[in-house]
Structures are given as C-alpha cells and as structure tokens.
Motif scaffolding. Structure first.
Motif, PDB file in Angstrom:
ATOM      1  N   LYS A  10      50.352 -13.276  44.839  1.00 33.99           N
ATOM      2  CA  LYS A  10      49.441 -12.366  44.145  1.00 33.99           C
ATOM      3  C   LYS A  10      49.025 -12.870  42.765  1.00 33.99           C
ATOM      4  O   LYS A  10      48.231 -12.230  42.083  1.00 33.99           O
ATOM      5  N   ARG A  11      49.548 -14.029  42.348  1.00 35.32           N
ATOM      6  CA  ARG A  11      49.212 -14.538  41.023  1.00 35.32           C
ATOM      7  C   ARG A  11      47.784 -15.084  40.985  1.00 35.32           C
ATOM      8  O   ARG A  11      47.271 -15.605  41.972  1.00 35.32           O
ATOM      9  N   ASP A  12      47.155 -14.976  39.822  1.00 33.24           N
ATOM     10  CA  ASP A  12      45.806 -15.486  39.637  1.00 33.24           C
ATOM     11  C   ASP A  12      45.840 -16.984  39.369  1.00 33.24           C
ATOM     12  O   ASP A  12      46.852 -17.552  38.971  1.00 33.24           O
ATOM     13  N   MET A  13      44.698 -17.613  39.574  1.00 32.53           N
ATOM     14  CA  MET A  13      44.552 -19.038  39.283  1.00 32.53           C
ATOM     15  C   MET A  13      44.280 -19.230  37.793  1.00 32.53           C
ATOM     16  O   MET A  13      43.546 -18.453  37.174  1.00 32.53           O
ATOM     17  N   ASP A  14      44.882 -20.255  37.226  1.00 29.09           N
ATOM     18  CA  ASP A  14      44.690 -20.572  35.811  1.00 29.09           C
ATOM     19  C   ASP A  14      43.481 -21.494  35.674  1.00 29.09           C
ATOM     20  O   ASP A  14      43.524 -22.666  36.056  1.00 29.09           O
ATOM     21  N   ARG A  15      42.381 -20.971  35.116  1.00 29.31           N
ATOM     22  CA  ARG A  15      41.149 -21.750  34.985  1.00 29.31           C
ATOM     23  C   ARG A  15      40.951 -22.292  33.576  1.00 29.31           C
ATOM     24  O   ARG A  15      39.909 -22.873  33.290  1.00 29.31           O
ATOM     25  N   HIS A  16      41.909 -22.109  32.690  1.00 31.42           N
ATOM     26  CA  HIS A  16      41.756 -22.572  31.317  1.00 31.42           C
ATOM     27  C   HIS A  16      41.772 -24.098  31.259  1.00 31.42           C
ATOM     28  O   HIS A  16      42.397 -24.770  32.086  1.00 31.42           O
ATOM     29  N   LYS A  17      41.101 -24.631  30.255  1.00 31.04           N
ATOM     30  CA  LYS A  17      41.064 -26.067  30.055  1.00 31.04           C
ATOM     31  C   LYS A  17      42.432 -26.552  29.591  1.00 31.04           C
ATOM     32  O   LYS A  17      42.989 -26.059  28.617  1.00 31.04           O
ATOM     33  N   ASN A  18      42.974 -27.533  30.309  1.00 30.47           N
ATOM     34  CA  ASN A  18      44.308 -28.032  30.018  1.00 30.47           C
ATOM     35  C   ASN A  18      44.310 -29.551  30.197  1.00 30.47           C
ATOM     36  O   ASN A  18      44.271 -30.050  31.326  1.00 30.47           O
ATOM     37  N   PRO A  19      44.350 -30.323  29.090  1.00 32.19           N
ATOM     38  CA  PRO A  19      44.301 -31.790  29.224  1.00 32.19           C
ATOM     39  C   PRO A  19      45.449 -32.376  30.032  1.00 32.19           C
ATOM     40  O   PRO A  19      45.265 -33.330  30.782  1.00 32.19           O
ATOM     41  N   THR A  20      46.630 -31.800  29.870  1.00 31.93           N
ATOM     42  CA  THR A  20      47.788 -32.324  30.598  1.00 31.93           C
ATOM     43  C   THR A  20      47.619 -32.150  32.100  1.00 31.93           C
ATOM     44  O   THR A  20      47.863 -33.071  32.885  1.00 31.93           O
ATOM     45  N   ARG A  21      47.174 -30.966  32.515  1.00 29.28           N
ATOM     46  CA  ARG A  21      46.984 -30.716  33.937  1.00 29.28           C
ATOM     47  C   ARG A  21      45.848 -31.579  34.498  1.00 29.28           C
ATOM     48  O   ARG A  21      45.938 -32.092  35.621  1.00 29.28           O
ATOM     49  N   THR A  22      44.774 -31.739  33.728  1.00 31.35           N
ATOM     50  CA  THR A  22      43.670 -32.586  34.176  1.00 31.35           C
ATOM     51  C   THR A  22      44.137 -34.024  34.391  1.00 31.35           C
ATOM     52  O   THR A  22      43.773 -34.676  35.384  1.00 31.35           O
ATOM     53  N   LEU A  23      44.965 -34.522  33.470  1.00 38.13           N
ATOM     54  CA  LEU A  23      45.501 -35.879  33.616  1.00 38.13           C
ATOM     55  C   LEU A  23      46.436 -35.962  34.819  1.00 38.13           C
ATOM     56  O   LEU A  23      46.409 -36.944  35.567  1.00 38.13           O
ATOM     57  N   ASP A  24      47.265 -34.935  35.022  1.00 36.62           N
ATOM     58  CA  ASP A  24      48.169 -34.929  36.173  1.00 36.62           C
ATOM     59  C   ASP A  24      47.399 -35.040  37.486  1.00 36.62           C
ATOM     60  O   ASP A  24      47.767 -35.808  38.380  1.00 36.62           O
ATOM     61  N   VAL A  25      46.320 -34.264  37.600  1.00 33.20           N
ATOM     62  CA  VAL A  25      45.517 -34.289  38.828  1.00 33.20           C
ATOM     63  C   VAL A  25      44.852 -35.648  39.004  1.00 33.20           C
ATOM     64  O   VAL A  25      44.830 -36.213  40.109  1.00 33.20           O
ATOM     65  N   ALA A  26      44.316 -36.208  37.902  1.00 41.07           N
ATOM     66  CA  ALA A  26      43.648 -37.519  37.989  1.00 41.07           C
ATOM     67  C   ALA A  26      44.626 -38.615  38.391  1.00 41.07           C
ATOM     68  O   ALA A  26      44.325 -39.456  39.257  1.00 41.07           O
ATOM     69  N   LEU A  27      45.822 -38.615  37.782  1.00 42.47           N
ATOM     70  CA  LEU A  27      46.828 -39.619  38.134  1.00 42.47           C
ATOM     71  C   LEU A  27      47.314 -39.439  39.568  1.00 42.47           C
ATOM     72  O   LEU A  27      47.552 -40.412  40.292  1.00 42.47           O
ATOM     73  N   LEU A  28      47.456 -38.189  39.984  1.00 41.11           N
ATOM     74  CA  LEU A  28      47.902 -37.904  41.350  1.00 41.11           C
ATOM     75  C   LEU A  28      46.909 -38.446  42.368  1.00 41.11           C
ATOM     76  O   LEU A  28      47.283 -39.129  43.328  1.00 41.11           O
ATOM     77  N   MET A  29      45.632 -38.164  42.151  1.00 38.76           N
ATOM     78  CA  MET A  29      44.614 -38.629  43.086  1.00 38.76           C
ATOM     79  C   MET A  29      44.450 -40.150  43.006  1.00 38.76           C
ATOM     80  O   MET A  29      44.256 -40.819  44.033  1.00 38.76           O
ATOM     81  N   GLY A  30      44.530 -40.699  41.796  1.00 39.12           N
ATOM     82  CA  GLY A  30      44.408 -42.151  41.662  1.00 39.12           C
ATOM     83  C   GLY A  30      45.533 -42.893  42.354  1.00 39.12           C
ATOM     84  O   GLY A  30      45.325 -43.919  43.013  1.00 39.12           O
ATOM     85  N   ALA A  31      46.768 -42.382  42.207  1.00 37.23           N
ATOM     86  CA  ALA A  31      47.908 -43.008  42.874  1.00 37.23           C
ATOM     87  C   ALA A  31      47.799 -42.885  44.397  1.00 37.23           C
ATOM     88  O   ALA A  31      48.184 -43.800  45.133  1.00 37.23           O
ATOM     89  N   ALA A  32      47.257 -41.753  44.870  1.00 39.30           N
ATOM     90  CA  ALA A  32      47.118 -41.563  46.322  1.00 39.30           C
ATOM     91  C   ALA A  32      46.082 -42.510  46.914  1.00 39.30           C
ATOM     92  O   ALA A  32      46.207 -42.919  48.080  1.00 39.30           O
ATOM     93  N   LEU A  33      45.062 -42.882  46.127  1.00 42.20           N
ATOM     94  CA  LEU A  33      44.039 -43.795  46.642  1.00 42.20           C
ATOM     95  C   LEU A  33      44.646 -45.143  47.041  1.00 42.20           C
ATOM     96  O   LEU A  33      44.234 -45.740  48.039  1.00 42.20           O
ATOM     97  N   GLY A  34      45.617 -45.616  46.259  1.00 39.02           N
ATOM     98  CA  GLY A  34      46.277 -46.868  46.610  1.00 39.02           C
ATOM     99  C   GLY A  34      46.990 -46.772  47.948  1.00 39.02           C
ATOM    100  O   GLY A  34      46.894 -47.677  48.789  1.00 39.02           O
ATOM    101  N   GLN A  35      47.704 -45.663  48.179  1.00 41.73           N
ATOM    102  CA  GLN A  35      48.413 -45.493  49.441  1.00 41.73           C
ATOM    103  C   GLN A  35      47.447 -45.297  50.593  1.00 41.73           C
ATOM    104  O   GLN A  35      47.681 -45.769  51.713  1.00 41.73           O
TER     105      GLN A  35
END
Length: 331
Positions: free
Chosen positions: A255-280
């Motif tokens: 029932k929790r809402d999604m956090d849509r606030h701007k967050n540099p740390t989370r944005t970097l986490d998602v970018a690194l996650l997707m970038g690392a997955a591209l190699g695999q």
C-alpha cells in the motif's frame, strides 16, 4: 564500509607492488617504484575524505568544490583504466607463456619491455627468480580486482557528492526510517541461512571446478566438472528468478506510495545497475550465438545455452525488483 574494505586490500596491493618493483630497482625507472607509493597515499587520503564528507551538501565555494570533485572522479577513472589494462596485459602474457616456449615469448615481448619498464638500460630483462619476488608478483595481481572495485566505488560516491553540491533537502518531507535487524524473528533468519548455504556451496563448486579443469588431463573429468558447474548455476539462477518474481508480485499488494522525488544517489544506483547488467547481457548473447553456431551439440552445449538464457532472465527480473524497491516510500 565497502569503500574501507576495498581500500584496505588496495593498500595491501600497493605494498606488494612496492616490494615487487623494489626487487628490480637496478633496472627499473624510478617512476615504477614511486607510482604505487603515490597511489597508496591517494587511497588513504581519499578514503578519509569520503568517510567524513560523503553526506555533505556543500553551499560555499561551489565552483571550486565541483572542480575538485570532478578532478577526483576523473583520477579514479584513470586509476581504474590503468588497473584493468595491467590485469589484461598480465593475463595475455600468461596465456602466451603457456602456449609458447620461453625464447619465443621473450622475442615477442622484446619491444614492449622498454615501455613497461621491465628492461634495464643495457638491454637485459628484469628476471623475477627469487621466492619472495614471486610472492609479491602473484600477490598484487590477485589483489587487482579489489583495486578496480575501489576505484569504481569511490567514483560513484564522488559523483553523488558532486550532484549534492548546492542541493537543499526538505527534512520535513522525508521520514527517517531506521532499520531494526532482528536475526531470530520472522523470516530474516531463514533468508540468512539460505544465503550462506548458497554462498558456501558456490565456493565449493567453484574450487572443485577449477581443480578438475586445470589439473586433470582426462576429458571425461573435465566434462563432469563442467556439468556440475552448469547444473549448480542453473539451479541457483532459477531460484533467484523465482524469488525476484515473487518479490515483484508482493510489491503489487503493497500500500506504500512510490517515491518520485529527485534523488541523485538513487539515480546513480539505477544507472550503475543497468550499466552493469548490459555487460552480462552481452556475454550471454555472444554465448548463445556461439552455442547455436557450433557443432556438434552435446549435453554441455545444452547446459551452457540454458545457463545463458537463465542469466538474461535472472538479471531482468532482479533489476525490475531492485528498481521498484528503490522507489518505495519507507513504511
């Protein structure tokens, strides 16, 4: 904590490099010995700086701060590229040594030794014949991955600090959620036990696989080791995929809402996650192409194909689960 762990191993690697290069002080340029000393100082100073300043949002001398952080970031990336290059060259030379005689190997490397600083001014090579020299050499090459991870770790943290320069945070709109770790309550203990079992089993399978493949000359034993390795990984990837799908399904009932606030740390986490997955994804794709195009098709090929397909599926489901979790509000 992760940064300090990798920093400690990086410092140990620098000690091994200093000991290794010191064995050739008579035929090496001074820069080869000075470099690991300067790198060790850089690692220690940067780790201390990130430890005390990683959570700061700087609001004075903004341009100077951004310039310094970007210089630190590019330095870490340069160290990372240098470590990757050194490790790749070392592995390439090791393979050449296995497939060629020592005379041919030296003849081929004759032009590269002056670049790497491994030849004396008189044209003679630096030979590593003593036992302590071999220990230093093998030690610092085994520790290269920790130095590579440290550079990436530090680069990510410096990037977040750079994004946070001049940033204002509304403390009233964010709730502070402190995690309470309860080891023997609910299902936390079950997860930890299962994780440790998989970890220990994986290490055991990896050791058996390396021993059988590298030491055995019989093709049947190598096939058995490959079959064991692929079956274990297929089972693990299948379980991980099911768990990630189950977690994503549970999110639908949350029932929790999604956090849509701007967050540099989370944005970097998602970018690194997707970038690392591209190699695999790329490794799995090329494996599938190679298996389909190869002949004959045996049981090992079928297991390898299943492993590559499950690797793609597992990374996809895992990334979806993690990204959804990063955007959830605290309870």
């Amino acid at each position: 904590g992760g940064l300090i762990l990798f920093a400690i191993f990086s410092l140990v690697m620098d000690v091994f490099k200093i000991g290794y290069y010191s064995s050739f002080y008579s035929c090496l340029s001074a820069i080869k010995i000075i470099y690991p000393i300067v790198q060790a100082i850089f690692v220690a100073v940067q780790t201390y700086f990130l430890w005390i300043s990683a959570k700061d949002c700087v609001h004075v001398h903004l341009n100077v701060t951004r310039c310094g952080l970007m210089l630190t970031l590019t330095t870490n990336l340069a160290v990372w590229m240098s470590a990757v290059t050194d490790e790749s060259v070392h592995k390439a030379h090791s393979k050449l040594k296995k497939n060629m005689t020592e005379e041919i190997f030296r003849w081929l490397l004759k032009g590269n030794l002056s670049i790497s600083g491994m030849r004396s001014s008189s044209g003679e090579e630096c030979n590593c014949n003593s036992q302590i020299c071999q220990i230093f050499k093998n030690g610092y090459f085994w520790l290269y991955p920790f130095n590579i991870e440290y550079s990436l770790f530090a680069s990510a943290m410096v990037y977040v600090m750079w994004k946070n320069v001049g940033r204002f945070i509304d403390h009233h709109s964010h709730h502070i959620h402190r995690l309470k770790f309860r080891l023997f309550r609910r299902t936390f203990f079950v997860g930890i036990v299962l994780g440790l079992i998989i970890l220990v089993s994986g290490l055991g399978v990896l050791i058996l696989y390396e021993v059988q493949v590298n030491s055995s000359t019989e093709s049947s034993k190598k096939s058995q080791a490959l079959t064991m390795y692929y079956i274990f990984n297929i089972v693990c990837l299948g379980l991980m995929s099911l768990v990630c799908i189950g977690g994503s399904v549970i999110y639908r009932f949350d029932k929790r809402d999604m956090d849509r606030h701007k967050n540099p740390t989370r944005t970097l986490d998602v970018a690194l996650l997707m970038g690392a997955a591209l190699g695999q994804y790329a490794i799995s794709y090329y494996s599938i192409v190679a298996i389909v195009a190869s002949t004959p098709r045996d049981a090992i090929s079928a297991l390898n194909l299943t492993y590559a397909l499950l690797m793609i599926a597992q990374h996809t489901f895992q990334n979806i689960f993690i990204i959804e979790g990063l955007h959830r509000q605290p309870p």
